[in-house]
Structures are given as C-alpha cells and as structure tokens.
Design an enzyme around this catalytic site. Structure first.
Site, PDB file in Angstrom:
ATOM      1  N   ARG A 245      18.883  13.855  23.819  1.00 55.51           N
ATOM      2  CA  ARG A 245      19.015  15.129  23.124  1.00 55.51           C
ATOM      3  C   ARG A 245      18.559  16.226  24.074  1.00 55.51           C
ATOM      4  O   ARG A 245      17.632  16.045  24.869  1.00 55.51           O
ATOM      5  CB  ARG A 245      18.180  15.162  21.845  1.00 55.51           C
ATOM      6  CG  ARG A 245      18.754  14.350  20.689  1.00 55.51           C
ATOM      7  CD  ARG A 245      20.025  14.971  20.129  1.00 55.51           C
ATOM      8  NE  ARG A 245      20.499  14.297  18.924  1.00 55.51           N
ATOM      9  CZ  ARG A 245      21.346  13.271  18.917  1.00 55.51           C
ATOM     10  NH1 ARG A 245      21.793  12.781  20.070  1.00 55.51           N
ATOM     11  NH2 ARG A 245      21.738  12.740  17.772  1.00 55.51           N
ATOM     12  N   GLU A 274      23.080  23.642  21.584  1.00 55.84           N
ATOM     13  CA  GLU A 274      24.521  23.383  21.542  1.00 55.84           C
ATOM     14  C   GLU A 274      25.203  24.178  20.416  1.00 55.84           C
ATOM     15  O   GLU A 274      24.611  24.360  19.352  1.00 55.84           O
ATOM     16  CB  GLU A 274      24.761  21.884  21.327  1.00 55.84           C
ATOM     17  CG  GLU A 274      24.255  21.037  22.466  1.00 55.84           C
ATOM     18  CD  GLU A 274      24.399  19.537  22.183  1.00 55.84           C
ATOM     19  OE1 GLU A 274      24.998  19.166  21.140  1.00 55.84           O
ATOM     20  OE2 GLU A 274      23.917  18.742  22.996  1.00 55.84           O
ATOM     21  N   HIS A 292      28.654  16.900  24.975  1.00 55.78           N
ATOM     22  CA  HIS A 292      28.052  15.983  24.005  1.00 55.78           C
ATOM     23  C   HIS A 292      29.102  15.008  23.458  1.00 55.78           C
ATOM     24  O   HIS A 292      29.336  14.918  22.246  1.00 55.78           O
ATOM     25  CB  HIS A 292      27.397  16.762  22.859  1.00 55.78           C
ATOM     26  CG  HIS A 292      26.360  15.954  22.109  1.00 55.78           C
ATOM     27  ND1 HIS A 292      25.322  16.508  21.412  1.00 55.78           N
ATOM     28  CD2 HIS A 292      26.213  14.599  21.967  1.00 55.78           C
ATOM     29  CE1 HIS A 292      24.581  15.565  20.858  1.00 55.78           C
ATOM     30  NE2 HIS A 292      25.108  14.389  21.172  1.00 55.78           N
TER      31      HIS A 292
END
Length: 327
Positions: A245, A274, A292
């Site tokens: 993460r 993000e 991602h």
C-alpha cells in the site's frame, strides 16, 4: 449469521460503488442476487442507505473508491451481517467496528498472491535493467541521435530484503531464488520453516540489502514504516519496490530522495493518495510507475468473481464462508 430466503425472492446485496472489475461478469451476480446500487440513485449515499438498505444483510465492497466502511455507513445498515471485499487487504474496512457489531468479513485471501509476486519481480527487473526507460529511448527516436543507452544493473545475485513475508512475500522470494538472489526479510514474526535470514529491525535489514520489496499490509503500525531512516540505511544505490500500500512508504521523503539522487530507483504500483501520483516522478528514468494493477489479470478476475459469489452463496445458505478474514 445467515438470513432466511423468502420464496421467489433473490437475496439482497448492497454494492457501495460501481464494481468496474466485474463489468463483464455482472450477469453472474444479477441472476443470483438483487443488487442494490446507490450510484443509480440521485440521493446522497447515506440517505440512500437509510431509505433503501435498512434490511440488507450483505454488502460487496470494491476498494479503490476511497469509501471507508465505517460507523457512519454501518449505522445506516442495522441488518448487515456480512461484508465481502474483493481485496486481499482490509485497510478500507473498520475491522474493529465490524467485529463489535458482529458483522462477518470475507476477503480475497491468497487469490492474488502469484499475480502480485509476478508484478513485484517485474518492477524490480524494470528498474534495474531500465526496461521502460529503454522503451522511451527507442520510441522517442533518441537511439540514432544519442547513441549508446546508459548501463543498467543486473538482478542476479542481488541482496533483496522483503518487508512482510506472508503469502505474497514468500511467492516473491521463490521467484527471486531463481535469479540467485540472496533473500532476507522483516516480518511481524520469524518464519522458522523458511531458510532466509530474519531481521527484527527494519533499518538493519535495509542496511544489508540492495533493494527492498514492500509486501506487507497497511495498518497503523506500518504507515510510513519505510521512512527517512530506512531509506538512509538502504543507501544511495538502493531500490524500493512497493506492491503493498502506498502509505507504507513516506512518499514525500521517497520523492525527495529520488529527485536528489539519494536513492537508486523505485518501482511503484501503489501510491499514498491514489489516483494522484507525485508529478515529480514522471520524468525520472529510474522510477517505474504502475496504476495499482498488480492483482488485475484476466485469470484473477475470473477467480475473484467466483470467490465473491462463493462467499455470498455460502452466507445465504447458512454455510461457512469460503474465505473468512481472520485478524
């Protein structure tokens, strides 16, 4: 835990936001469940939930929409008994509050482990061998005019530190063994069945490695765990790969050190805010950026749909969940 299904009624499942990853397979859900879709309503989310979801027993959560399943949402759902998330991580869920309310959690478990491990090694190879930078060099027509492309680094034999030696971290280690890399790791606990050196101190691990691969989950304890001191220990030539993460790494410090030439490079599939990515990284040839997508393969999406369906059907049939989340 389960609820009784009324004859000729499809069981209700709330989906907080459009599940884009299921677009091509949505029909598999719609023939089994009555899907409540707040995004089709003009009402604000909480008002929609209060008006239409008071009796909903199960919820499907797709991470990435910045929605946190917290007390504000749960207060609107007094009948909720199950949350199914399509993620292997649960940082978008208030797990403590769900436990307090006795709401069960099902998650993706180890479904994505091989895909994410593949991506981690791919990012590391790309950074070390300048694959993306070389692609840009050729596409921009620089080869005929600028001549030789800068030398890269080999992966074989490198000393690699893995932060978080769970299922994904172990899969990463297996792949890197094939390159003759020397593996060591930091994790919550030592893994006595694995042959790799264990470092309880993250700074010591970084000081003894040429690259760090971040594989752990995001918790209060791991937030900004890869900080300035860890980066200093890793050294000017060190590489960071993050497929965990974004907030596990102090992104501001990472960007600063990359710009100043105080890190050798980075391969990043995840970011702190993000989908916003620091623009300072865009022109750095020693940085590889990915949106991602480490978990997103055709095969994993088919498997994920089947897993989510399996968990929902088990719940409504009063059977054990297929992939329950255990703290």
């Amino acid at each position: 835990m389960a609820v009784e299904r009324q004859p000729n009624e499809l069981p209700q499942v709330l989906v907080l936001s459009p599940p884009a990853i299921f677009t091509s397979l949505e029909s598999q859900f719609s023939i089994r469940f009555h899907m409540l879709k707040p995004w089709d309503s003009k009402l604000p989310l909480l008002q929609f939930l209060t008006s239409y979801a008071q009796s909903v027993p199960a919820m499907l959560v797709v991470p990435g929409d910045r929605l946190l399943v917290n007390s504000a949402i749960l207060d609107c759902l007094p009948s909720l008994k199950l949350v199914v998330t399509t993620s292997a991580g649960v940082d978008h869920l208030d797990v403590a509050e769900l436990r307090r309310r006795r709401v069960a959690i099902a998650y993706a478990g180890n479904l994505f482990s091989q895909d994410v491990a593949d991506m981690a090694v791919g990012l590391l190879i790309d950074v070390l061998r300048n694959v993306s930078a070389g692609d840009r060099f050729v596409r921009q027509g620089l080869w005929p005019t600028q001549g030789d492309f800068p030398l890269a680094l080999k992966l074989s034999g490198k000393q690699i530190g893995i932060v978080g030696l769970g299922k994904i971290g172990t899969e990463v280690a297996k792949r890197l063994e094939g390159f003759g890399c020397k593996i060591s790791y930091n994790s919550r606990t030592k893994k006595p069945t694995l042959p790799y050196p264990f470092y309880s101190d993250l700074h010591e691990l970084a000081a003894n490695c040429e690259a760090l691969i971040i594989c752990c989950g995001l918790t209060a304890e791991t937030r900004h765990m890869i900080d300035r001191d860890v980066m200093v220990a890793l050294g000017r030539d060190g590489v960071i790969v993050n497929i965990g993460r974004g907030a596990i790494v102090d992104e501001t410090e990472l960007v600063r050190r990359l710009i100043q030439g105080e890190l050798g490079g980075a391969g990043l599939d995840v970011f702190e805010n993000e989908p916003e990515v620091p623009k300072e990284l865009f022109n750095l040839d020693n940085v590889v950026l990915s949106p991602h997508v480490a978990v997103l393969t055709t095969e994993s999406m088919v498997g994920l749909t089947q897993l989510a369906l399996g968990n929902l059907e088990a719940f409504f049939s009063n059977k054990p969940l297929v992939s329950p989340y255990v703290d």
